[in-house]
Each structure stands twice: as C-alpha cells, then as structure tokens.
Enzyme design. Sequence first.
Site, PDB file in Angstrom:
ATOM      1  N   VAL A 123       0.907  -1.016   0.205  1.00 21.45           N
ATOM      2  CA  VAL A 123       0.015   0.103   0.033  1.00 21.45           C
ATOM      3  C   VAL A 123       0.855   1.206   0.063  1.00 21.45           C
ATOM      4  O   VAL A 123       1.620   1.624   1.103  1.00 21.45           O
ATOM      5  CB  VAL A 123      -0.985   0.132   1.240  1.00 21.45           C
ATOM      6  CG1 VAL A 123      -1.871   1.181   1.178  1.00 21.45           C
ATOM      7  CG2 VAL A 123      -1.824  -1.219   1.210  1.00 21.45           C
ATOM      8  N   VAL A 124       0.681   1.923  -1.229  1.00 20.57           N
ATOM      9  CA  VAL A 124       1.716   3.029  -1.327  1.00 20.57           C
ATOM     10  C   VAL A 124       1.143   4.169  -2.061  1.00 20.57           C
ATOM     11  O   VAL A 124       0.092   4.086  -2.695  1.00 20.57           O
ATOM     12  CB  VAL A 124       3.090   2.712  -2.176  1.00 20.57           C
ATOM     13  CG1 VAL A 124       3.919   1.689  -1.326  1.00 20.57           C
ATOM     14  CG2 VAL A 124       2.633   2.173  -3.578  1.00 20.57           C
ATOM     15  N   VAL A 125       1.501   5.580  -1.432  1.00 19.42           N
ATOM     16  CA  VAL A 125       1.032   6.708  -2.234  1.00 19.42           C
ATOM     17  C   VAL A 125       2.243   7.528  -2.140  1.00 19.42           C
ATOM     18  O   VAL A 125       3.059   7.718  -1.436  1.00 19.42           O
ATOM     19  CB  VAL A 125      -0.022   7.278  -1.282  1.00 19.42           C
ATOM     20  CG1 VAL A 125      -0.593   8.932  -1.861  1.00 19.42           C
ATOM     21  CG2 VAL A 125      -1.353   6.669  -1.086  1.00 19.42           C
ATOM     22  N   GLY A 133      -6.631  11.828   0.005  1.00 20.28           N
ATOM     23  CA  GLY A 133      -7.310  10.734  -0.042  1.00 20.28           C
ATOM     24  C   GLY A 133      -7.171   9.600  -0.965  1.00 20.28           C
ATOM     25  O   GLY A 133      -8.120   8.737  -1.150  1.00 20.28           O
ATOM     26  N   LYS A 136      -7.179   6.155   1.039  1.00 26.87           N
ATOM     27  CA  LYS A 136      -8.197   5.717   1.330  1.00 26.87           C
ATOM     28  C   LYS A 136      -9.029   5.047   0.213  1.00 26.87           C
ATOM     29  O   LYS A 136      -9.590   3.949   0.095  1.00 26.87           O
ATOM     30  CB  LYS A 136      -9.048   6.979   1.999  1.00 26.87           C
ATOM     31  CG  LYS A 136      -8.899   6.938   3.681  1.00 26.87           C
ATOM     32  CD  LYS A 136      -9.875   7.970   4.063  1.00 26.87           C
ATOM     33  CE  LYS A 136      -9.800   8.103   5.549  1.00 26.87           C
ATOM     34  NZ  LYS A 136     -10.668   9.202   6.033  1.00 26.87           N
ATOM     35  N   ARG A 161       4.406   3.475  12.402  1.00 26.37           N
ATOM     36  CA  ARG A 161       4.109   4.859  11.967  1.00 26.37           C
ATOM     37  C   ARG A 161       2.878   5.243  11.379  1.00 26.37           C
ATOM     38  O   ARG A 161       2.448   6.141  11.246  1.00 26.37           O
ATOM     39  CB  ARG A 161       5.441   5.432  11.573  1.00 26.37           C
ATOM     40  CG  ARG A 161       5.789   4.936  10.072  1.00 26.37           C
ATOM     41  CD  ARG A 161       6.987   5.469   9.624  1.00 26.37           C
ATOM     42  NE  ARG A 161       7.523   4.975   8.328  1.00 26.37           N
ATOM     43  CZ  ARG A 161       6.902   5.270   7.095  1.00 26.37           C
ATOM     44  NH1 ARG A 161       6.120   6.244   7.111  1.00 26.37           N
ATOM     45  NH2 ARG A 161       7.462   4.541   6.106  1.00 26.37           N
ATOM     46  N   TYR A 166      -4.687   3.080   9.058  1.00 29.65           N
ATOM     47  CA  TYR A 166      -5.671   2.018   8.823  1.00 29.65           C
ATOM     48  C   TYR A 166      -6.612   1.830   9.608  1.00 29.65           C
ATOM     49  O   TYR A 166      -7.752   1.293   9.353  1.00 29.65           O
ATOM     50  CB  TYR A 166      -4.793   0.662   8.825  1.00 29.65           C
ATOM     51  CG  TYR A 166      -3.687   0.564   7.761  1.00 29.65           C
ATOM     52  CD1 TYR A 166      -4.175   0.091   6.453  1.00 29.65           C
ATOM     53  CD2 TYR A 166      -2.210   0.911   7.824  1.00 29.65           C
ATOM     54  CE1 TYR A 166      -3.198   0.228   5.423  1.00 29.65           C
ATOM     55  CE2 TYR A 166      -1.511   0.642   6.866  1.00 29.65           C
ATOM     56  CZ  TYR A 166      -2.005   0.407   5.725  1.00 29.65           C
ATOM     57  OH  TYR A 166      -1.177   0.366   4.722  1.00 29.65           O
TER      58      TYR A 166
END
Length: 203
Positions: A123-125, A133, A136, A161, A166
């Site tokens: 899970v990366v942004v 957002g 999400k 961190r 979540y």
Amino acid sequence: MLRHGIVSTPLPTPVLRLTRTHFRLPHSLTISAQLSTPSYTVSDDELLSRGFTLHRTTEGLNLDQLNSVFVAVGFPRRDPDKIRVALDHTDSLLWVEYVKTQRPVAFARATGDGVFNAIIWDVVVDPSFQGVGLGKAVMERLVEELLRKGITNIALYSEPRVLGFYRPLGFVADPDGIRGMEVDIHVAHISIPTQQGCKNWPE
C-alpha cells in the site's frame, strides 16, 4: 493488520486485523446477489475531476515508475522482473494514475486463496500526493472487492508509524495476540532438489 485472520509469531511489523464490528462497508453496499453501487470517502467522479484515474489491472502500469513510488515511501528498490511475477500472482489490485503525468501515484494489491483469506501488500501513495485521499481510495475499493468475493479474513502488515491510517478503515492490531512467523533461512534445514540430487540449504 488482520480482518478475521490467523497468522502465527512476531514479524518486525505489527499484524492488524479488520473485524466486522470495526469495518464499515460503504453505506449503500449490501452483500447479496445484486450489489448496489458503493459510496466511498472519495468518489470515482471526484477523483477524475482532480485528474486521477483508477485501474484494477496491470494494463498500462509502468513498473519502473511504480518502483519509484516504492522507493519514495521507503521500500527497497525491487527487480522489475520480480515485481511482474508478484503481480502475476496477485488476486486483486488497484492503482491510481495521475492523468497529467500518466504516472502511478497510489497502489495496493492483495494475494490469497481466493475463498477465505487475503493479505494486502504494497500500500503506497507517492509522497507528493499524500493527504488528498488516494490511500483511502485504494484501500476502500480493494477491501470492498475482497468482500464482494466473499473473502472475510483480510490481513495486512503495517509499519507502526502508519497504524493510524488503517484504524479509521476498520483495521485493528490483532486482538487475539496471534503473531506472524517468518522463516530464518540461516537456521532452516531445507533440502532443495537439484539435477545432482538433493542439496541442503543453506550451506
């Protein structure tokens, strides 16, 4: 993090569980033969109006650019061929493309048995796009897709961190105290078949 999961002994990152009592399905979602359109925190139309498109397949996904996002958030650089193999063995994935640059800016994937269990990975942004957002957006849609498939035991591993990210999505540290285990290749006594016979590994 887990959803109704069983994993066994400590990994370096906490295992979190998503429980039915904590996960809120989008308000209009009902699990039945006819599923209605879900309501997300950030709608598909809103994402599009901001210049983002959602993808559920690897078509058009540039692995070098995805690797750059991994590195930008602190993951080690990965061999693109190995990323391809991992994606080939992925059951569900979602990525967000920034239309202006045609680059991936958010990504998440899940593997599992396709029936009972799934683990969410990677899970990366992109740091330049955090806080709008996108995390999400990918997580809500990925979890919803797994639930639609009837998979209710959903787990993920998280750096301490980012546990706060979540929790609002319904994930909790495994309340049953179940811990993940990993193989220490320097201790394991495993025989690997070779052309000359079995070889014990490691040497």
